[in-house]
Design a protein around this motif. Structure first.
Motif, PDB file in Angstrom:
ATOM      1  N   VAL A 171       1.855  -9.533   0.533  1.00  0.00           N
ATOM      2  CA  VAL A 171       0.539 -10.113   0.761  1.00  0.00           C
ATOM      3  C   VAL A 171      -0.528  -9.031   0.680  1.00  0.00           C
ATOM      4  CG1 VAL A 171      -0.912 -11.433   2.350  1.00  0.00           C
ATOM      5  CG2 VAL A 171       1.550 -11.873   2.245  1.00  0.00           C
ATOM      6  N   LEU A 172      -1.532  -9.283  -0.126  1.00  0.00           N
ATOM      7  CA  LEU A 172      -2.684  -8.395  -0.237  1.00  0.00           C
ATOM      8  C   LEU A 172      -3.741  -8.901   0.743  1.00  0.00           C
ATOM      9  CD1 LEU A 172      -3.554  -5.961  -2.063  1.00  0.00           C
ATOM     10  CD2 LEU A 172      -4.764  -7.642  -3.466  1.00  0.00           C
ATOM     11  N   MET A 173      -4.216  -8.005   1.599  1.00  0.00           N
ATOM     12  CA  MET A 173      -5.168  -8.404   2.637  1.00  0.00           C
ATOM     13  C   MET A 173      -6.170  -7.295   2.904  1.00  0.00           C
ATOM     14  SD  MET A 173      -2.640  -7.957   5.934  1.00  0.00           S
ATOM     15  CE  MET A 173      -1.236  -8.699   5.099  1.00  0.00           C
ATOM     16  N   ARG A 174      -7.214  -7.628   3.624  1.00  0.00           N
ATOM     17  CA  ARG A 174      -8.184  -6.615   4.040  1.00  0.00           C
ATOM     18  C   ARG A 174      -7.589  -5.783   5.176  1.00  0.00           C
ATOM     19  NH1 ARG A 174     -14.218  -8.303   3.673  1.00  0.00           N
ATOM     20  NH2 ARG A 174     -14.285  -7.316   5.722  1.00  0.00           N
ATOM     21  N   LEU A 226      -4.554 -13.417 -12.858  1.00  0.00           N
ATOM     22  CA  LEU A 226      -4.316 -11.980 -12.749  1.00  0.00           C
ATOM     23  C   LEU A 226      -4.669 -11.534 -11.328  1.00  0.00           C
ATOM     24  CD1 LEU A 226      -5.818 -10.782 -16.152  1.00  0.00           C
ATOM     25  CD2 LEU A 226      -3.408 -11.148 -15.594  1.00  0.00           C
ATOM     26  N   LEU A 227      -3.811 -10.702 -10.735  1.00  0.00           N
ATOM     27  CA  LEU A 227      -3.969 -10.318  -9.333  1.00  0.00           C
ATOM     28  C   LEU A 227      -5.245  -9.523  -9.091  1.00  0.00           C
ATOM     29  CD1 LEU A 227      -2.705 -10.488  -6.534  1.00  0.00           C
ATOM     30  CD2 LEU A 227      -1.423  -8.394  -7.051  1.00  0.00           C
ATOM     31  N   PHE A 228      -5.731  -8.823 -10.112  1.00  0.00           N
ATOM     32  CA  PHE A 228      -6.967  -8.066  -9.918  1.00  0.00           C
ATOM     33  C   PHE A 228      -8.108  -8.998  -9.505  1.00  0.00           C
ATOM     34  CE2 PHE A 228     -11.051  -6.564 -11.564  1.00  0.00           C
ATOM     35  CZ  PHE A 228     -11.179  -5.390 -10.838  1.00  0.00           C
ATOM     36  N   ASN A 229      -8.202 -10.147 -10.167  1.00  0.00           N
ATOM     37  CA  ASN A 229      -9.248 -11.109  -9.803  1.00  0.00           C
ATOM     38  C   ASN A 229      -9.053 -11.610  -8.376  1.00  0.00           C
ATOM     39  OD1 ASN A 229     -10.413 -10.925 -12.361  1.00  0.00           O
ATOM     40  ND2 ASN A 229      -9.124 -12.557 -13.171  1.00  0.00           N
ATOM     41  N   ILE A 248      -2.325  -3.450  -7.400  1.00  0.00           N
ATOM     42  CA  ILE A 248      -3.652  -3.127  -6.881  1.00  0.00           C
ATOM     43  C   ILE A 248      -3.578  -1.829  -6.088  1.00  0.00           C
ATOM     44  CG2 ILE A 248      -5.588  -3.925  -5.467  1.00  0.00           C
ATOM     45  CD1 ILE A 248      -5.057  -5.572  -8.014  1.00  0.00           C
ATOM     46  N   ASN A 249      -4.459  -0.907  -6.381  1.00  0.00           N
ATOM     47  CA  ASN A 249      -4.502   0.369  -5.667  1.00  0.00           C
ATOM     48  C   ASN A 249      -5.081   0.150  -4.273  1.00  0.00           C
ATOM     49  OD1 ASN A 249      -4.643   2.997  -4.829  1.00  0.00           O
ATOM     50  ND2 ASN A 249      -6.227   3.629  -6.286  1.00  0.00           N
ATOM     51  N   PHE A 258      -1.410  -3.684   1.419  1.00  0.00           N
ATOM     52  CA  PHE A 258      -0.336  -4.576   0.979  1.00  0.00           C
ATOM     53  C   PHE A 258       0.773  -4.546   2.018  1.00  0.00           C
ATOM     54  CE2 PHE A 258       3.646  -5.542  -1.175  1.00  0.00           C
ATOM     55  CZ  PHE A 258       3.324  -6.604  -1.999  1.00  0.00           C
ATOM     56  N   ARG A 259       1.270  -5.718   2.388  1.00  0.00           N
ATOM     57  CA  ARG A 259       2.391  -5.822   3.320  1.00  0.00           C
ATOM     58  C   ARG A 259       3.484  -6.664   2.667  1.00  0.00           C
ATOM     59  NH1 ARG A 259       0.568  -2.026   5.257  1.00  0.00           N
ATOM     60  NH2 ARG A 259      -0.317  -1.720   7.343  1.00  0.00           N
TER      61      ARG A 259
END
Length: 299
Positions: A171-174, A226-229, A248-249, A258-259
């Motif tokens: 999961v991509l998160m803040r 696309l994950l960048f968006n 994603i960097n 990222f978790r």
């Protein structure tokens, strides 16, 4: 249907004007108009909507939009074929076309290209990014030589090399989000969270199994190709994006982290190409190098 006329049609679609298209093609306006009209009569369909006297802007009909897409694919394939055939028998040079989704496996492409560059600097690489459906369509149409796909299972239609590592889902998160303090994300952590998910149907089934929920029970606020968006939406606080690691960097000053999912979920990767495909010399060298690098990684 002549290739020349397809080029004329694309020029009109690009310029949205018969006059400007004729100028770019170094043709007279009547000649170009006659060619396009003959194409419409041959197909039995109107392709262009001509503007009135007050507005000379050309727009495409639905059939015209279909033809534009196919014409671009046809002309790209013709150009690709011409470059392959006209290459010298003595000098190995040319173009290698690769389609791939967002995956860390692109590093394998870069490594193979770097190794080949030392001996064959005349080989050039063209990477087209998109989801799995895009990659398979481009491969089947002959517009790319190779595709990198996740979770590949169709072994009857394609040759393949399984790459010796897997992508990890998470999961991509803040960094200031409630889940940021956790080392991994469990299914119930996401049950009440706004989610941003991949548009690919095959990933939905696997995610639903992991989440122990039906997709209809989740709060899906957006989908991405696309994950960048998706990362931009996450950064703005819209929700949590489920996707692959190392795309994603999240280091340094990034506002994201990222978790991984727990239980862990991984996806295998393969590079594939059509059976009975005749490769250019450049493509042959590339796939040979990919095999060597993969064998080295496995040992």
């Amino acid at each position: 249907m002549e290739l020349r006329v397809l080029q004329y049609f694309l020029a009109v679609a690009r310029e949205q004007s018969i006059v400007r298209a004729a100028e770019s093609l170094h043709l007279s306006q009547p000649t170009l108009s006659t060619q396009i009209k003959a194409m419409e009569e041959s197909l039995g369909k109107q392709l262009l909507i001509r503007g009135t006297k007050g507005s000379r802007k050309i727009t495409l009909t639905e059939e015209g939009m279909i033809l534009r897409k196919r014409a671009e694919e046809i002309l790209n394939l013709v150009q690709k074929t011409e470059r392959e055939i006209s290459g010298s028998d003595r000098i190995i040079a040319g173009d290698v076309y690769i389609g791939t989704g967002e995956t860390d496996a692109v590093r394998f492409i870069a490594k193979a290209a770097r190794e080949l560059y030392q001996t064959y600097p005349g080989i050039h690489y063209h990477i087209a990014s998109g989801n799995a459906q895009f990659v398979m369509e481009q491969l089947d149409k002959g517009l790319i030589d190779f595709g990198i796909v996740l979770g590949f299972s169709d072994r009857t239609k394609y040759h393949f090399i399984d790459l010796p590592f897997k992508d990890t889902w998470g999961v991509l998160m803040r960094k200031d989000s409630p889940l940021a303090e956790k080392e991994s994300v469990q299914p119930d952590d996401l049950w009440d969270k706004p989610l941003i998910l991949s548009q690919q149907d095959d990933s939905h089934k696997a995610l639903a199994d992991w989440m122990q929920k039906e997709m209809s029970e989740l709060e899906i606020v957006a989908t991405y190709n696309l994950l960048f968006n998706a990362s931009l939406m996450v950064e703005e606080g819209l929700g949590y994006a489920v996707g692959l690691d190392k795309i994603i960097n999240t280091s340094g000053s990034s506002r994201l982290l990222f978790r991984p999912l727990a239980p862990k979920r991984e996806t295998s990767m393969s590079i594939i190409w059509k059976k009975y495909q005749i490769f250019s010399k450049a493509s042959e060298k590339f796939i040979q190098m990919m095999k060597e690098i993969t064998k080295t990684r496995e040992t």
